[in-house]
Motif scaffolding. Structure first.
Motif, PDB file in Angstrom:
ATOM      1  N   ASN A   1       8.190 -12.086  50.944  1.00 23.37           N
ATOM      2  CA  ASN A   1       8.042 -12.177  52.404  1.00 23.37           C
ATOM      3  C   ASN A   1       8.221 -10.849  53.119  1.00 23.37           C
ATOM      4  O   ASN A   1       8.651 -10.811  54.269  1.00 23.37           O
ATOM      5  N   ASN A   2       7.940  -9.758  52.463  1.00 25.43           N
ATOM      6  CA  ASN A   2       8.001  -8.434  53.088  1.00 25.43           C
ATOM      7  C   ASN A   2       6.612  -7.829  53.144  1.00 25.43           C
ATOM      8  O   ASN A   2       5.761  -8.108  52.294  1.00 25.43           O
ATOM      9  N   GLU A   3       6.411  -6.964  54.133  1.00 20.43           N
ATOM     10  CA  GLU A   3       5.207  -6.150  54.163  1.00 20.43           C
ATOM     11  C   GLU A   3       5.515  -4.886  53.375  1.00 20.43           C
ATOM     12  O   GLU A   3       6.571  -4.280  53.549  1.00 20.43           O
ATOM     13  N   PHE A   4       4.606  -4.491  52.502  1.00 17.61           N
ATOM     14  CA  PHE A   4       4.861  -3.364  51.623  1.00 17.61           C
ATOM     15  C   PHE A   4       4.081  -2.118  52.020  1.00 17.61           C
ATOM     16  O   PHE A   4       2.991  -2.206  52.576  1.00 17.61           O
ATOM     17  N   SER A   5       4.673  -0.988  51.700  1.00 14.15           N
ATOM     18  CA  SER A   5       4.016   0.314  51.776  1.00 14.15           C
ATOM     19  C   SER A   5       4.083   0.905  50.376  1.00 14.15           C
ATOM     20  O   SER A   5       4.938   0.530  49.577  1.00 14.15           O
TER      21      SER A   5
ATOM     22  N   SER B   1      -0.721  -6.901  48.222  1.00 12.36           N
ATOM     23  CA  SER B   1      -1.371  -7.008  49.543  1.00 12.36           C
ATOM     24  C   SER B   1      -0.987  -5.852  50.472  1.00 12.36           C
ATOM     25  O   SER B   1      -0.602  -6.051  51.624  1.00 12.36           O
ATOM     26  N   ILE B   2      -1.106  -4.642  49.947  1.00  8.99           N
ATOM     27  CA  ILE B   2      -0.777  -3.451  50.730  1.00  8.99           C
ATOM     28  C   ILE B   2      -2.059  -2.968  51.411  1.00  8.99           C
ATOM     29  O   ILE B   2      -3.074  -2.745  50.750  1.00  8.99           O
TER      30      ILE B   2
ATOM     31  N   ASN C   1      -6.710  21.676  52.956  1.00 14.30           N
ATOM     32  CA  ASN C   1      -6.072  22.870  53.504  1.00 14.30           C
ATOM     33  C   ASN C   1      -5.025  22.560  54.560  1.00 14.30           C
ATOM     34  O   ASN C   1      -4.592  23.443  55.277  1.00 14.30           O
ATOM     35  N   SER C   2      -4.633  21.318  54.624  1.00 18.85           N
ATOM     36  CA  SER C   2      -3.668  20.907  55.644  1.00 18.85           C
ATOM     37  C   SER C   2      -2.298  20.649  55.028  1.00 18.85           C
ATOM     38  O   SER C   2      -2.191  20.006  53.985  1.00 18.85           O
ATOM     39  N   LEU C   3      -1.271  21.124  55.699  1.00 21.10           N
ATOM     40  CA  LEU C   3       0.098  20.857  55.264  1.00 21.10           C
ATOM     41  C   LEU C   3       0.413  19.369  55.379  1.00 21.10           C
ATOM     42  O   LEU C   3       0.987  18.771  54.487  1.00 21.10           O
ATOM     43  N   VAL C   4       0.015  18.770  56.491  1.00 22.15           N
ATOM     44  CA  VAL C   4       0.258  17.346  56.694  1.00 22.15           C
ATOM     45  C   VAL C   4      -0.892  16.567  56.067  1.00 22.15           C
ATOM     46  O   VAL C   4      -2.033  16.708  56.471  1.00 22.15           O
ATOM     47  N   VAL C   5      -0.560  15.771  55.067  1.00 18.56           N
ATOM     48  CA  VAL C   5      -1.571  14.971  54.376  1.00 18.56           C
ATOM     49  C   VAL C   5      -1.889  13.735  55.196  1.00 18.56           C
ATOM     50  O   VAL C   5      -3.037  13.444  55.490  1.00 18.56           O
ATOM     51  N   SER C   6      -0.856  13.010  55.557  1.00 19.12           N
ATOM     52  CA  SER C   6      -1.036  11.754  56.265  1.00 19.12           C
ATOM     53  C   SER C   6       0.321  11.275  56.755  1.00 19.12           C
ATOM     54  O   SER C   6       1.357  11.846  56.413  1.00 19.12           O
ATOM     55  N   GLN C   7       0.273  10.221  57.539  1.00 22.30           N
ATOM     56  CA  GLN C   7       1.517   9.575  57.940  1.00 22.30           C
ATOM     57  C   GLN C   7       1.295   8.081  57.984  1.00 22.30           C
ATOM     58  O   GLN C   7       0.181   7.617  58.213  1.00 22.30           O
ATOM     59  N   ILE C   8       2.371   7.354  57.717  1.00 21.50           N
ATOM     60  CA  ILE C   8       2.296   5.902  57.831  1.00 21.50           C
ATOM     61  C   ILE C   8       3.469   5.433  58.683  1.00 21.50           C
ATOM     62  O   ILE C   8       4.542   6.032  58.679  1.00 21.50           O
ATOM     63  N   GLU C   9       3.220   4.377  59.404  1.00 22.32           N
ATOM     64  CA  GLU C   9       4.256   3.783  60.234  1.00 22.32           C
ATOM     65  C   GLU C   9       4.938   2.706  59.407  1.00 22.32           C
ATOM     66  O   GLU C   9       4.314   1.715  59.019  1.00 22.32           O
ATOM     67  N   LEU C  10       6.225   2.949  59.106  1.00 19.11           N
ATOM     68  CA  LEU C  10       6.965   1.983  58.289  1.00 19.11           C
ATOM     69  C   LEU C  10       7.481   0.827  59.134  1.00 19.11           C
ATOM     70  O   LEU C  10       7.637  -0.287  58.651  1.00 19.11           O
TER      71      LEU C  10
END
Length: 191
Positions: free
Chosen positions: A35-39, A70-71, A128-137
């Motif tokens: 019953n949790n949403e996963f990352s 189900s991610i 070429n970017s330092l920041v790859v991505s971000q996700i909202e936990l």
């Protein structure tokens, strides 16, 4: 029996321990965190020498985890490690180009990783970017993925993060996410 036989997950489909490991991992997550949403956070060294065949195997396992748990794709943070740097492609580029730019080197060295990244996340990898991505936990927690491999070349080396570039990027991200906690993820350790 090799030393790390039971602790090393590889893309070798002939080794039943790999599929067994993934199945047990998924089963345990479902059981312990129902019953949790996963990352999903993968902090690199997906491959050993950044060959396409390694990523083909990794893709099968990563997609199985994503599907069975189900991610959603916007909850996957996939970062490169130093083993995801294709050193042979760098050597080939240096043979063909007298003085390629750092941007050209980064594009070619992450080309195989970039294909996997696109297939898994649905987004282009910004080599070429330092920041790859971000996700909202959660509504007040952001997980920011950084590429600590921008300076890794055909001879290897230590991961690093350009501090002035990082300070500029984090300032902007903080202003866009006022009041949210920001956690960082990257491949290399801090020293």
């Amino acid at each position: 029996m090799e030393k790390n036989e039971h602790s090393l997950l590889s893309s070798d489909f002939s080794n039943p321990a790999n599929s067994s490991f993934i199945e047990k991992f998924i089963k345990n997550i479902k059981s312990d965190f129902s019953n949790n949403e996963f990352s999903l956070l993968i902090t690199g060294d997906i491959a050993n020498v950044a060959e396409k065949i390694e990523y083909a195997g990794a893709k099968v396992y990563i997609n199985k985890i994503i599907t069975d748990l189900s991610i959603s794709k916007n909850k996957v943070l996939l970062l490169p490690g130093d083993h995801d740097v294709d050193r042979i492609s760098i050597k080939n580029l240096l043979r063909d180009e007298s003085s390629p730019t750092a941007e050209e080197i980064n594009k070619v060295k992450f080309s195989n990783f970039s294909e996997l990244y696109l297939e898994i996340t649905g987004n282009e990898f910004q080599s070429n970017s330092l920041v790859v991505s971000q996700i909202e936990l959660s509504e007040n927690i952001i997980l920011l993925g950084l590429n600590s491999n921008l300076c890794i070349n055909q001879h290897g080396g230590f991961g690093e993060i350009n501090i002035p570039d990082f300070e500029e990027k984090i300032k902007k991200i903080k202003s866009e996410n006022d009041g949210k906690e920001i956690f960082l993820a990257f491949h290399h350790n801090l020293s």
